[in-house]
Design a protein around this motif. Structure first.
Motif, PDB file in Angstrom:
ATOM      1  N   ASN A 137      13.992   8.851 -28.540  1.00 23.89           N
ATOM      2  CA  ASN A 137      14.674   7.620 -28.929  1.00 23.89           C
ATOM      3  C   ASN A 137      15.021   6.869 -27.655  1.00 23.89           C
ATOM      4  O   ASN A 137      16.005   7.174 -26.998  1.00 23.89           O
ATOM      5  CB  ASN A 137      15.927   7.924 -29.749  1.00 23.89           C
ATOM      6  N   ASP A 138      14.172   5.925 -27.282  1.00 26.77           N
ATOM      7  CA  ASP A 138      14.305   5.140 -26.057  1.00 26.77           C
ATOM      8  C   ASP A 138      14.246   6.014 -24.803  1.00 26.77           C
ATOM      9  O   ASP A 138      15.226   6.132 -24.047  1.00 26.77           O
ATOM     10  CB  ASP A 138      15.605   4.321 -26.040  1.00 26.77           C
ATOM     11  N   PRO A 139      13.101   6.639 -24.526  1.00 26.27           N
ATOM     12  CA  PRO A 139      12.966   7.403 -23.270  1.00 26.27           C
ATOM     13  C   PRO A 139      12.985   6.461 -22.070  1.00 26.27           C
ATOM     14  O   PRO A 139      12.411   5.371 -22.117  1.00 26.27           O
ATOM     15  CB  PRO A 139      11.606   8.084 -23.428  1.00 26.27           C
ATOM     16  N   THR A 140      13.642   6.890 -20.992  1.00 28.05           N
ATOM     17  CA  THR A 140      13.873   5.987 -19.857  1.00 28.05           C
ATOM     18  C   THR A 140      13.543   6.578 -18.495  1.00 28.05           C
ATOM     19  O   THR A 140      13.624   5.859 -17.488  1.00 28.05           O
ATOM     20  CB  THR A 140      15.346   5.541 -19.829  1.00 28.05           C
ATOM     21  N   GLY A 141      13.199   7.850 -18.403  1.00 24.59           N
ATOM     22  CA  GLY A 141      12.922   8.439 -17.100  1.00 24.59           C
ATOM     23  C   GLY A 141      11.979   9.611 -17.214  1.00 24.59           C
ATOM     24  O   GLY A 141      11.856  10.232 -18.278  1.00 24.59           O
ATOM     25  N   ILE A 142      11.298   9.935 -16.096  1.00 21.27           N
ATOM     26  CA  ILE A 142      10.338  11.038 -16.097  1.00 21.27           C
ATOM     27  C   ILE A 142      10.234  11.634 -14.702  1.00 21.27           C
ATOM     28  O   ILE A 142      10.364  10.924 -13.698  1.00 21.27           O
ATOM     29  CB  ILE A 142       8.960  10.550 -16.606  1.00 21.27           C
ATOM     30  N   ALA A 143      10.049  12.939 -14.632  1.00 23.26           N
ATOM     31  CA  ALA A 143       9.822  13.646 -13.369  1.00 23.26           C
ATOM     32  C   ALA A 143       8.942  14.851 -13.665  1.00 23.26           C
ATOM     33  O   ALA A 143       8.933  15.364 -14.797  1.00 23.26           O
ATOM     34  CB  ALA A 143      11.140  14.086 -12.734  1.00 23.26           C
ATOM     35  N   VAL A 144       8.196  15.326 -12.662  1.00 16.89           N
ATOM     36  CA  VAL A 144       7.261  16.425 -12.880  1.00 16.89           C
ATOM     37  C   VAL A 144       7.395  17.477 -11.783  1.00 16.89           C
ATOM     38  O   VAL A 144       7.756  17.187 -10.646  1.00 16.89           O
ATOM     39  CB  VAL A 144       5.802  15.918 -12.936  1.00 16.89           C
TER      40      VAL A 144
END
Length: 306
Positions: free
Chosen positions: A50-57
């Motif tokens: 629901n409204d994703p706003t960030g990502i890291a791997v």
């Protein structure tokens, strides 16, 4: 007649040079990246957003800020759900950073940077005095200190892991070193850094000494948005690739743009929105050059390869 013809040629040359300097024309760009995998849909169940706003791997996992579900979700590189955490601590998680087996989560609602082990164990919150004001992004310096994009505070804050302020860069405006709702930061291996200067529609670069170096995005980086190469319409996330190239989420243009470390435009890619919303809001880059983005409108994760 000859003079008039020369004047026309001069005007054309000047226009081309201006557009090149602003990023609208670049004869040496790379091919766009290809979309190779996606997962996710709107909802609150595992694997939904629901409204994703960030990502890291990391080497084997993908971490996503599931903002309005107030949690972090973790997947393997094929998109299989593994775990979720943070519901007890988070308000609205934003752009993520991972360093030294630690996840840093700026919280737009709770005015803090939350710290988790990668397995989801909560390590505490970093707060500052004066307090943060809706932080949107965080990055980690080589020595372990943090750099926070304090979005509504109109500043960057260099803090220790304990929250002691070491330095700030502040001031709302369009001139060099000023900000208009900074949303994200990225630190290079030498300790220099880049700022996604959100509503100024530009990127700013600072050196290892913290001094301003350059800016780009639209004519002379002066808060003029547009759809051309190297221009932006609200910058929401920024990441550095393994070769030092820069990847920038250009939100209202529904794309990720790629630049050299000095700001020269290389290529762009993204997915157009099916509705009234926008798509590419956050970006991360893997050690092999794979790019991961978050599609805000479609509530999904996207994987891109050159």
């Amino acid at each position: 007649m000859q003079i008039h013809h020369l004047v026309k040629i001069a005007v054309v040359v000047a226009t081309v040079l201006l557009l090149q300097s602003c990023g609208a024309i670049n004869w040496n760009q790379e091919p766009p990246y290809s979309l190779v995998n996606t997962w996710g849909e709107k909802g609150s169940n595992p694997g939904q957003f629901n409204d994703p706003t960030g990502i890291a791997v990391t080497s084997n996992e993908v971490f996503v800020s599931d903002a309005r579900n107030s949690r972090i979700q973790v997947f393997d590189k094929m998109g299989n759900f593994k775990r979720a955490f943070g519901q007890q601590q988070l308000g609205r998680p934003m752009n993520l950073a991972i360093a030294n087996d630690t996840l840093y989560v700026p919280d737009y609602f709770k005015d803090a940077v939350h710290v988790f082990a990668l397995d989801g164990q909560y390590q505490g919150a970093i707060e500052t005095s004066p307090a943060l004001d809706s932080p949107g992004g965080v990055a980690v310096f080589p020595d372990g200190d943090l750099l926070v994009a304090d979005t509504y505070g109109q500043r960057l804050v260099h803090v220790s892991p304990e929250g002691s302020q070491r330095r700030t860069w502040s001031g709302k405006g369009i001139w060099s070193g000023e900000f208009n709702y900074p949303t994200s930061v990225a630190v290079d291996n030498n300790g220099g850094f880049y700022v996604a200067d959100g509503y100024n529609d530009r990127v700013q670069q600072f050196g290892t000494d913290g001094e301003y170096m350059r800016k780009w995005g639209g004519p002379f980086g002066l808060n003029i948005f547009g759809p051309f190469k190297g221009w932006f319409a609200t910058v929401t996330s920024i990441a550095i690739g393994p070769e030092g190239n820069l990847f920038v989420a250009d939100f209202y243009n529904n794309r990720i743009q790629k630049f050299t470390a000095e700001g020269d435009y290389l290529t762009s890619f993204g997915v157009e929105s099916d509705g009234p919303g926008q798509t590419e809001i956050a970006v991360a880059v893997d050690s092999d050059g794979t790019v991961w983005s978050v599609n805000f409108d479609a509530n999904r994760v996207e994987q891109w390869r050159p």
